[in-house]
Design a protein around this motif. Structure first.
Motif, PDB file in Angstrom:
ATOM      1  N   ALA A   1       0.829  -1.207   0.000  1.00 34.32           N
ATOM      2  CA  ALA A   1       0.000   0.000   0.000  1.00 34.32           C
ATOM      3  C   ALA A   1       0.860   1.253   0.000  1.00 34.32           C
ATOM      4  O   ALA A   1       0.566   2.228  -0.706  1.00 34.32           O
ATOM      5  N   ALA A   2       1.938   1.239   0.789  1.00 35.25           N
ATOM      6  CA  ALA A   2       2.834   2.400   0.841  1.00 35.25           C
ATOM      7  C   ALA A   2       3.539   2.610  -0.493  1.00 35.25           C
ATOM      8  O   ALA A   2       3.647   3.745  -0.975  1.00 35.25           O
ATOM      9  N   ARG A   3       4.015   1.529  -1.079  1.00 38.78           N
ATOM     10  CA  ARG A   3       4.735   1.636  -2.350  1.00 38.78           C
ATOM     11  C   ARG A   3       3.826   2.129  -3.476  1.00 38.78           C
ATOM     12  O   ARG A   3       4.232   2.951  -4.303  1.00 38.78           O
ATOM     13  N   GLU A   4       2.593   1.657  -3.492  1.00 41.42           N
ATOM     14  CA  GLU A   4       1.666   1.989  -4.568  1.00 41.42           C
ATOM     15  C   GLU A   4       0.839   3.238  -4.274  1.00 41.42           C
ATOM     16  O   GLU A   4       0.160   3.748  -5.170  1.00 41.42           O
ATOM     17  N   GLY A   5       0.866   3.709  -3.034  1.00 36.66           N
ATOM     18  CA  GLY A   5       0.112   4.902  -2.669  1.00 36.66           C
ATOM     19  C   GLY A   5      -1.391   4.701  -2.725  1.00 36.66           C
ATOM     20  O   GLY A   5      -2.142   5.609  -3.118  1.00 36.66           O
ATOM     21  N   ILE A   6      -1.864   3.508  -2.336  1.00 37.71           N
ATOM     22  CA  ILE A   6      -3.295   3.237  -2.360  1.00 37.71           C
ATOM     23  C   ILE A   6      -3.823   3.063  -0.941  1.00 37.71           C
ATOM     24  O   ILE A   6      -3.071   2.849   0.007  1.00 37.71           O
ATOM     25  N   VAL A   7      -5.146   3.128  -0.812  1.00 42.04           N
ATOM     26  CA  VAL A   7      -5.763   3.091   0.512  1.00 42.04           C
ATOM     27  C   VAL A   7      -5.752   1.674   1.070  1.00 42.04           C
ATOM     28  O   VAL A   7      -5.726   0.679   0.325  1.00 42.04           O
ATOM     29  N   LEU A   8      -5.787   1.614   2.397  1.00 47.88           N
ATOM     30  CA  LEU A   8      -5.832   0.351   3.131  1.00 47.88           C
ATOM     31  C   LEU A   8      -6.972   0.443   4.143  1.00 47.88           C
ATOM     32  O   LEU A   8      -6.994   1.368   4.965  1.00 47.88           O
ATOM     33  N   HIS A   9      -7.903  -0.487   4.064  1.00 51.58           N
ATOM     34  CA  HIS A   9      -9.028  -0.549   5.014  1.00 51.58           C
ATOM     35  C   HIS A   9      -8.953  -1.857   5.786  1.00 51.58           C
ATOM     36  O   HIS A   9      -8.565  -2.893   5.237  1.00 51.58           O
ATOM     37  N   VAL A  10      -9.354  -1.812   7.052  1.00 52.64           N
ATOM     38  CA  VAL A  10      -9.274  -3.007   7.897  1.00 52.64           C
ATOM     39  C   VAL A  10     -10.277  -2.901   9.036  1.00 52.64           C
ATOM     40  O   VAL A  10     -10.437  -1.850   9.648  1.00 52.64           O
ATOM     41  N   HIS A  11     -10.986  -4.011   9.305  1.00 49.87           N
ATOM     42  CA  HIS A  11     -11.829  -4.088  10.499  1.00 49.87           C
ATOM     43  C   HIS A  11     -10.916  -4.161  11.739  1.00 49.87           C
ATOM     44  O   HIS A  11      -9.946  -4.924  11.741  1.00 49.87           O
ATOM     45  N   ALA A  12     -11.258  -3.429  12.776  1.00 55.07           N
ATOM     46  CA  ALA A  12     -10.482  -3.546  14.024  1.00 55.07           C
ATOM     47  C   ALA A  12     -11.319  -3.101  15.218  1.00 55.07           C
ATOM     48  O   ALA A  12     -12.048  -2.114  15.140  1.00 55.07           O
ATOM     49  N   ASP A  13     -11.180  -3.845  16.306  1.00 59.53           N
ATOM     50  CA  ASP A  13     -11.822  -3.517  17.585  1.00 59.53           C
ATOM     51  C   ASP A  13     -13.341  -3.460  17.485  1.00 59.53           C
ATOM     52  O   ASP A  13     -13.986  -2.674  18.180  1.00 59.53           O
ATOM     53  N   GLU A  14     -13.914  -4.325  16.656  1.00 59.10           N
ATOM     54  CA  GLU A  14     -15.372  -4.370  16.568  1.00 59.10           C
ATOM     55  C   GLU A  14     -15.971  -5.121  17.753  1.00 59.10           C
ATOM     56  O   GLU A  14     -17.040  -4.779  18.240  1.00 59.10           O
ATOM     57  N   GLN A  15     -15.265  -6.176  18.199  1.00 56.35           N
ATOM     58  CA  GLN A  15     -15.784  -7.048  19.247  1.00 56.35           C
ATOM     59  C   GLN A  15     -14.729  -7.297  20.324  1.00 56.35           C
ATOM     60  O   GLN A  15     -13.540  -7.440  20.007  1.00 56.35           O
ATOM     61  N   PRO A  16     -15.128  -7.387  21.600  1.00 52.21           N
ATOM     62  CA  PRO A  16     -14.157  -7.667  22.666  1.00 52.21           C
ATOM     63  C   PRO A  16     -13.386  -8.961  22.449  1.00 52.21           C
ATOM     64  O   PRO A  16     -12.194  -9.040  22.755  1.00 52.21           O
ATOM     65  N   ARG A  17     -14.029 -10.001  21.931  1.00 54.87           N
ATOM     66  CA  ARG A  17     -13.337 -11.280  21.724  1.00 54.87           C
ATOM     67  C   ARG A  17     -12.169 -11.127  20.758  1.00 54.87           C
ATOM     68  O   ARG A  17     -11.119 -11.766  20.927  1.00 54.87           O
ATOM     69  N   GLU A  18     -12.351 -10.309  19.741  1.00 56.40           N
ATOM     70  CA  GLU A  18     -11.274 -10.036  18.787  1.00 56.40           C
ATOM     71  C   GLU A  18     -10.053  -9.462  19.500  1.00 56.40           C
ATOM     72  O   GLU A  18      -8.907  -9.835  19.215  1.00 56.40           O
ATOM     73  N   ILE A  19     -10.296  -8.553  20.444  1.00 61.15           N
ATOM     74  CA  ILE A  19      -9.198  -7.934  21.193  1.00 61.15           C
ATOM     75  C   ILE A  19      -8.515  -8.971  22.079  1.00 61.15           C
ATOM     76  O   ILE A  19      -7.278  -9.039  22.146  1.00 61.15           O
TER      77      ILE A  19
ATOM     78  N   CYS B   1     -20.144   2.721  11.348  1.00 57.59           N
ATOM     79  CA  CYS B   1     -21.305   2.121  10.683  1.00 57.59           C
ATOM     80  C   CYS B   1     -22.394   1.927  11.743  1.00 57.59           C
ATOM     81  O   CYS B   1     -22.711   0.781  12.121  1.00 57.59           O
ATOM     82  N   PRO B   2     -22.977   3.014  12.247  1.00 53.43           N
ATOM     83  CA  PRO B   2     -23.806   2.920  13.454  1.00 53.43           C
ATOM     84  C   PRO B   2     -25.025   2.019  13.346  1.00 53.43           C
ATOM     85  O   PRO B   2     -25.373   1.341  14.322  1.00 53.43           O
ATOM     86  N   THR B   3     -25.710   1.980  12.194  1.00 57.41           N
ATOM     87  CA  THR B   3     -26.899   1.133  12.143  1.00 57.41           C
ATOM     88  C   THR B   3     -26.525  -0.340  12.204  1.00 57.41           C
ATOM     89  O   THR B   3     -27.212  -1.139  12.848  1.00 57.41           O
ATOM     90  N   THR B   4     -25.424  -0.725  11.573  1.00 60.53           N
ATOM     91  CA  THR B   4     -24.964  -2.104  11.658  1.00 60.53           C
ATOM     92  C   THR B   4     -24.425  -2.411  13.045  1.00 60.53           C
ATOM     93  O   THR B   4     -24.680  -3.486  13.608  1.00 60.53           O
ATOM     94  N   GLU B   5     -23.671  -1.487  13.612  1.00 59.22           N
ATOM     95  CA  GLU B   5     -23.112  -1.703  14.955  1.00 59.22           C
ATOM     96  C   GLU B   5     -24.220  -1.878  15.983  1.00 59.22           C
ATOM     97  O   GLU B   5     -24.089  -2.675  16.922  1.00 59.22           O
ATOM     98  N   ALA B   6     -25.335  -1.163  15.787  1.00 62.00           N
ATOM     99  CA  ALA B   6     -26.487  -1.340  16.675  1.00 62.00           C
ATOM    100  C   ALA B   6     -27.147  -2.691  16.439  1.00 62.00           C
ATOM    101  O   ALA B   6     -27.479  -3.424  17.384  1.00 62.00           O
ATOM    102  N   ASP B   7     -27.338  -3.051  15.170  1.00 60.47           N
ATOM    103  CA  ASP B   7     -28.005  -4.303  14.831  1.00 60.47           C
ATOM    104  C   ASP B   7     -27.242  -5.510  15.361  1.00 60.47           C
ATOM    105  O   ASP B   7     -27.841  -6.484  15.836  1.00 60.47           O
ATOM    106  N   LEU B   8     -25.918  -5.451  15.317  1.00 52.89           N
ATOM    107  CA  LEU B   8     -25.102  -6.592  15.728  1.00 52.89           C
ATOM    108  C   LEU B   8     -24.712  -6.565  17.200  1.00 52.89           C
ATOM    109  O   LEU B   8     -24.039  -7.472  17.679  1.00 52.89           O
ATOM    110  N   GLY B   9     -25.129  -5.531  17.910  1.00 52.97           N
ATOM    111  CA  GLY B   9     -24.777  -5.442  19.322  1.00 52.97           C
ATOM    112  C   GLY B   9     -23.306  -5.182  19.544  1.00 52.97           C
ATOM    113  O   GLY B   9     -22.732  -5.605  20.554  1.00 52.97           O
ATOM    114  N   ASP B  10     -22.676  -4.471  18.606  1.00 55.82           N
ATOM    115  CA  ASP B  10     -21.234  -4.223  18.699  1.00 55.82           C
ATOM    116  C   ASP B  10     -20.878  -3.294  19.858  1.00 55.82           C
ATOM    117  O   ASP B  10     -19.791  -3.397  20.427  1.00 55.82           O
ATOM    118  N   GLY B  11     -21.743  -2.352  20.158  1.00 56.35           N
ATOM    119  CA  GLY B  11     -21.433  -1.343  21.168  1.00 56.35           C
ATOM    120  C   GLY B  11     -21.531   0.042  20.567  1.00 56.35           C
ATOM    121  O   GLY B  11     -22.005   0.225  19.444  1.00 56.35           O
TER     122      GLY B  11
END
Length: 338
Positions: free
Chosen positions: A153-171, A222-232
């Protein structure tokens, strides 16, 4: 003759279009139960079904005022091409956030090596598709994969997206494997830069938010999804205090309404602070449009027309229309996009 107000189109910075099919019928009592139904839906996808279903979802987005979308895609390379065709058919600007999946999930989601993943990215780019890299999460990608994707991503100068800290178990799992939290791991692996968008960050602690701020990264809420899934709840006040750019996504597409996503962000901040007008109208509309465009690396996208004769805006003075949009309107106030 209908009176209209021209605004920048909204940008949906995080979408899983196939999950629109799950609205109202996904079973389970928590995120992890829901995920099993989501994976079953993903396993049914074919290039033909993606081409047809995504075109319908993207037309819904256009009607709601989203004129650009970042599709966080993990159904396979052939299906990625079908998604791009669907976006062209629907007339929505698309950045394909092609997902790296080393482990977990379904076999169809996984690449045999990080080199094979980057070959897929290169092939899609060579075909003229706007592409960003997207390690799915620290659950799905090891540190070595994250490091290689960060370098690309750094070499090509393109965006990087990643899910993180959505759920306590993931942490908890990240702490057990790596001895640090997910956003800390992203920073150590070179995946946290000014071109990075962290999706959700719902359970990010102060140290992680400091890292996002110091690296110039963004957060997609993504508040409507975070509410629907009980993310917090999004840590909206702590994000605002640090000046971290926020954008919005419809994620699972249970609802497709940019105004509702923005209203939820402000509502969360008000509940957390006891203060009205935490972000303000201009900042919220910026989150919904330009901030999303920057997050997905898009230079331009279509404008929209707001129907000033809509019943939701009856009696609203012209100078108060933008505030009324985010305070009390649904996406049906969008007359058209162009």
């Amino acid at each position: 003759m209908t009176s209209t107000l021209t605004l920048p189109g909204f940008v949906n910075a995080h979408s899983h279009a196939f999950q629109r099919a799950l609205r109202g019928r996904a079973a389970g009592t928590d995120f992890w139960d829901w995920r099993e139904g989501m994976l079953a839906e993903a396993d049914r996808a074919t290039p033909d079904s993606v081409r047809t279903a995504y075109a319908g979802v993207y037309r819904e987005m256009r009607a709601a005022g989203f004129t650009a979308v970042g599709e966080f895609h993990y159904l396979g390379a052939a299906e990625a091409r079908a998604a791009a065709e669907a976006a062209r058919d629907a007339g929505i600007a698309l950045v394909l956030l092609h997902v790296a999946y080393e482990r977990g999930g379904l076999a169809r989601m996984r690449q045999p090596s990080v080199a094979a993943y980057l070959d897929e990215v290169e092939a899609l780019r060579e075909e003229g598709i706007d592409v960003g890299v997207a390690p799915h999460s620290v659950r799905a990608c090891s540190r070595s994969w994250l490091e290689e994707i960060g370098r690309y991503a750094a070499r090509e100068g393109i965006v990087l997206h990643v899910h993180a800290d959505e759920q306590p178990r993931e942490i908890e799992e990240c702490l057990a494997e790596h001895g640090c939290r997910p956003i800390e791991l992203l920073a150590r692996a070179g995946c946290l830069t000014e071109r990075t968008t962290v999706v959700h960050a719902t359970h990010a602690d102060d140290g992680e938010l400091d890292l996002i701020a110091s690296h110039g990264a963004s957060i997609c809420a993504c508040p409507t999804t975070e509410a629907d899934l009980g993310d917090g709840f999004l840590p909206a006040l702590r994000i605002r205090e640090r000046g971290v750019p926020l954008c919005i996504g419809s994620d699972s597409n249970m609802r497709i309404d940019p105004l509702e996503e923005l209203r939820e962000i402000e509502g969360i901040a008000r509940r957390q602070s006891g203060i009205r007008g935490v972000f303000g109208t201009d900042a919220l509309l910026e989150m919904g449009s330009a901030a999303g465009g920057r997050a997905i690396g898009l230079a331009g996208w279509s404008e929209i027309e707001i129907d000033l004769d809509h019943c939701s805006l009856a009696g609203v003075a012209a100078e108060h229309v933008p505030a009324a949009l985010v305070a009390g309107c649904a996406a049906d106030v969008v007359a058209c996009s162009r």
